[in-house]
Structure formats: structure tokens, C-alpha cells
Design a protein around this motif. Structure first.
Motif, short mmCIF file in Angstrom:
data_model
loop_
_atom_site.label_atom_id
_atom_site.label_comp_id
_atom_site.label_asym_id
_atom_site.label_seq_id
_atom_site.Cartn_x
_atom_site.Cartn_y
_atom_site.Cartn_z
N ALA A 66 -23.16 1.75 -9.78
CA ALA A 66 -23.30 1.54 -8.33
C ALA A 66 -24.73 1.22 -7.89
CB ALA A 66 -22.79 2.77 -7.58
N HIS A 67 -25.73 1.95 -8.44
CA HIS A 67 -27.11 1.76 -7.97
C HIS A 67 -27.63 0.35 -8.22
CE1 HIS A 67 -27.94 6.00 -7.16
NE2 HIS A 67 -27.21 6.26 -8.20
N SER A 68 -27.27 -0.21 -9.39
CA SER A 68 -27.89 -1.47 -9.79
C SER A 68 -27.03 -2.69 -9.47
CB SER A 68 -28.23 -1.43 -11.28
OG SER A 68 -27.12 -0.96 -12.02
N PRO A 137 -28.87 9.66 -2.04
CA PRO A 137 -27.64 8.97 -1.59
C PRO A 137 -26.32 9.59 -2.05
CG PRO A 137 -28.64 7.76 -3.42
CD PRO A 137 -29.55 8.93 -3.12
N HIS A 138 -26.35 10.58 -2.97
CA HIS A 138 -25.11 11.02 -3.62
C HIS A 138 -24.30 12.01 -2.77
CE1 HIS A 138 -28.00 9.81 -6.78
NE2 HIS A 138 -26.94 9.24 -7.29
N ILE A 139 -24.09 11.68 -1.52
CA ILE A 139 -23.44 12.59 -0.57
C ILE A 139 -21.99 12.93 -0.94
CG2 ILE A 139 -24.89 11.99 1.41
CD1 ILE A 139 -22.80 9.96 2.26
N SER A 201 -27.92 13.98 -16.54
CA SER A 201 -28.60 12.75 -16.99
C SER A 201 -29.29 12.02 -15.84
CB SER A 201 -27.62 11.84 -17.72
OG SER A 201 -26.48 11.61 -16.96
N HIS A 202 -28.75 11.99 -14.65
CA HIS A 202 -29.54 11.48 -13.52
C HIS A 202 -29.31 12.31 -12.27
CE1 HIS A 202 -26.50 8.90 -11.41
NE2 HIS A 202 -27.40 8.77 -10.46
N ALA A 203 -30.26 12.30 -11.36
CA ALA A 203 -30.28 13.27 -10.26
C ALA A 203 -29.21 12.98 -9.22
CB ALA A 203 -31.66 13.30 -9.61
N ALA A 204 -27.94 13.04 -9.64
CA ALA A 204 -26.84 12.69 -8.74
C ALA A 204 -26.18 13.91 -8.10
CB ALA A 204 -25.79 11.88 -9.50
N PHE A 205 -26.58 15.11 -8.54
CA PHE A 205 -25.79 16.28 -8.17
C PHE A 205 -26.48 17.24 -7.20
CE2 PHE A 205 -24.40 14.48 -12.14
CZ PHE A 205 -23.04 14.32 -11.90
N GLY A 221 -34.56 9.98 -12.66
CA GLY A 221 -34.58 10.20 -11.22
C GLY A 221 -33.26 9.85 -10.59
N ILE A 222 -33.35 9.29 -9.42
CA ILE A 222 -32.19 9.02 -8.61
C ILE A 222 -31.37 7.85 -9.17
CG2 ILE A 222 -33.00 7.35 -6.85
CD1 ILE A 222 -31.76 10.90 -6.17
N GLU A 223 -31.99 7.02 -10.02
CA GLU A 223 -31.29 5.89 -10.63
C GLU A 223 -31.07 6.15 -12.11
OE1 GLU A 223 -31.46 1.91 -9.65
OE2 GLU A 223 -33.22 2.17 -8.39
ZN LIG Z 1 -26.54 7.94 -8.70
#
Ligand SMILES: [Zn+2]
Length: 308
Positions: A66-68, A137-139, A201-205, A221-223
Motif C-alpha cells: 500500500a505505501h509504495s 497512517p495505520h488507523i 517488521s514495520h511500524a504499522a501497529f 519505520g512507517i514504510e
Molecule cells: Zn504500513
């Protein structure tokens, strides 16, 4: 009393009236509304609220990160056919801001689903890229937020299509019951934990861990596509040891290389924690949805926080 012929005439009369109204009034000729949503969790929710009444289309295809993801100009042009467009709005879709400006000029309704949500500011450690705004953004990984998003969709669908207002309301009530149950299950499962930290693995939580009293340590990070430096890796190994971690979480749509290195170096077992930003082919084949994937996540989370 009607005899058969009178009854038959009456039916013909109604058919003729219906036909005339149908031709002269386009609202009565059952034309479905078209909604576009930017990414999977919104697709799942939109379908559960309006799926039988509304054509729901997904911009970021399942299987894409989604991010990229960047939609083609053709795909952006398709959005102009929509009656309404829902998007995350917290920097998940850097392309959406410009698209939304254009859609407003084309009289397409645009809805930023993060409008009623308490956003978490990005901590400096996330190394957020400039175009990613200042909030996480990971609401969607917090069920409480998803309930708000479902409510917002219900409102907007009802406004666009008041004829089916009652259907949307019933669908929302059903959604609300399911999401309340999921939230309750998370709340009751993730209590009296032995472990407060999870390594992901990435800051999604951030929203999920905030809601249920946990803390995330993120490899990137976030990505998901950022690559940690050797120095950052050393730091993560230290963190894993300091907090007595036994597990590292990997997600389904990103590269496993760094996670594998860390797992080996810090002697961690790998578990899956799904960001649910999009479905894999297997998940689609197995009819997975937001709810079942969140339950899978909870099972793995439970494993990691109940042992030390
Ligand atoms: Zn993410």
C-alpha cells in the motif's frame, strides 16, 4: 371482488405506470451508485455496509504494497466515474491529495476516513519521509477506529442514496456488533500479559498496541521498504535481549530478509502479524476478510505476550 380479467388489467396498468416513471425518472430506474476506496480495509467495510446496493471498487489492488503503490493515470481517471471516493487521508496514499483536488472539481464526493479519528503523531524514531505527513497512517488496525469509519460510510451512503437508508443502517448495526465483539476479544485476551513489547517488521501497529496496552518496537519505520543500517540492527538485537523477546513478527506483503537476519541473531521465533493493508492471493482464495485476519493476528499476539 376482482375477477381474473380485472386483476390482469390492473397488473398491466401498474406495469405501464412503472415503465413511464422508469423512463422519465432516472432515479427510479435502479441505477447503482459507484464508490471507489483507496485500499483493502475500506473495501471490506464498504462492501459490508453497502455491497448489495453499491458498486465498490478498489484502487490499490490486493497484493500490492500500500505505501509504495502509485496508481496509473488511467486508474486515476477511472475515479472520475465514481459517485464517491473514500481514502485513508493520513499519508498512506501520497497520490490521493492531488487526486482529491481533481475529483472535487468533477463533483465526485471525497471522504477522508481519518476525519473522526484520534491520530497518533509519528515519533521521530520512525524517520518518516517528508511526503508522509506527521501522523501514523495505520488507523485501521484498531477495531474502534474501524467502527467509526463504518459509521462514516453509512452516513455518506445514506445521504447519496436515501432510498436504501434503512438497509445501510441495518448493515451498520450488524457491522457494529461484529466489531464490538472483536474489540472485546482483543481486550479480554490481551490482559495480564507477561510481555509488554512486540517486535514488528514495520511500524504499522501503533494504534493496535496503544489500544491494548502494548508497545511496538519496529525494525523499519512507517514504510516497510526502508532498510535498517547495521547500527540499527545491532540496536534492535540489544532491544530484543533487554526486553526478553522470544518472537519477531513478520508481515505478509513485505520482504522477509531483515526479519530473518534478526530472528537468527537474536534467537527469535518468527510469527505473522498481518497489516491487512491488502490481501495476498492465498488469503483471497481462503475468503479471508478484515475480521478473520484480525482474529489470526490476535492468536499470534497472544502467543508472544503470554510467554516471557
Ligand atoms: Zn504500513
Amino acid at each position: 371482488m376482482f375477477n381474473f380479467k380485472q386483476y390482469f388489467n390492473l397488473v398491466i396498468l401498474f406495469l405501464v405506470i412503472g415503465l413511464i416513471l422508469g423512463i422519465t425518472n432516472p432515479v427510479i430506474s435502479q441505477q447503482k451508485l459507484t464508490a471507489y476506496v483507496s485500499f483493502y480495509p475500506l473495501y471490506d467495510t464498504a462492501n459490508k455496509i453497502g455491497g448489495n446496493q453499491i458498486n465498490i471498487n478498489l484502487v490499490i489492488p490486493n497484493g500490492a504494497e500500500a505505501h509504495s503503490y502509485k496508481p496509473s493515470p488511467q486508474k486515476i481517471a477511472q475515479l472520475e466515474k465514481a459517485d464517491i471516493f473514500f481514502y485513508n487521508g493520513v499519508g498512506l496514499e501520497p497520490w490521493a491529495n492531488k487526486a482529491v483536488q481533481n475529483l472535487k472539481q468533477s463533483n465526485v464526493e471525497t471522504v477522508n476516513v481519518s476525519q473522526n479519528i484520534d491520530l497518533i503523531p509519528l515519533a521521530s524514531q520512525h524517520n518518516a519521509k517528508d511526503n508522509h505527513g506527521q501522523y501514523d497512517p495505520h488507523i485501521w488496525l484498531d477495531p474502534v477506529n474501524m467502527k467509526k469509519i463504518a459509521k462514516l460510510m453509512t452516513k455518506r451512503f445514506s445521504k447519496l442514496d436515501p432510498k436504501h437508508k434503512e438497509v445501510y443502517k441495518q448493515n451498520f448495526d450488524q457491522y457494529a456488533r461484529k466489531i464490538d465483539k472483536l474489540h472485546h476479544k482483543y481486550k479480554t485476551t490481551l490482559t495480564n500479559n507477561q510481555q509488554e513489547y512486540i517486535l514488528v517488521s514495520h511500524a504499522a501497529f501503533g494504534y493496535l498496541t496503544n489500544r491494548y496496552g502494548l508497545k511496538q518496537i519496529a525494525v523499519t519505520g512507517i514504510e516497510p521498504h526502508e532498510k535498517p543500517s547495521p547500527k540499527a540492527l545491532t540496536h534492535l538485537i540489544k532491544e530484543a535481549n533487554k526486553h526478553d523477546l522470544n518472537y519477531i513478527f513478520m508481515e505478509t506483503l513485505s520482504s522477509p530478509r531483515t526479519v530473518n537476519v534478526l530472528a537468527q541473531e537474536a534467537n527469535l521465533e518468527i510469527l505473522t502479524l498481518n497489516t491487512i493493508a491488502g490481501l495476498t492471493k492465498t488469503e483471497q482464495k481462503n475468503n479471508k476478510d478484515y475480521f478473520s485476519l484480525m482474529r489470526d493476528n490476535l492468536n499470534n499476539l497472544k502467543k508472544a505476550v503470554k510467554t516471557k
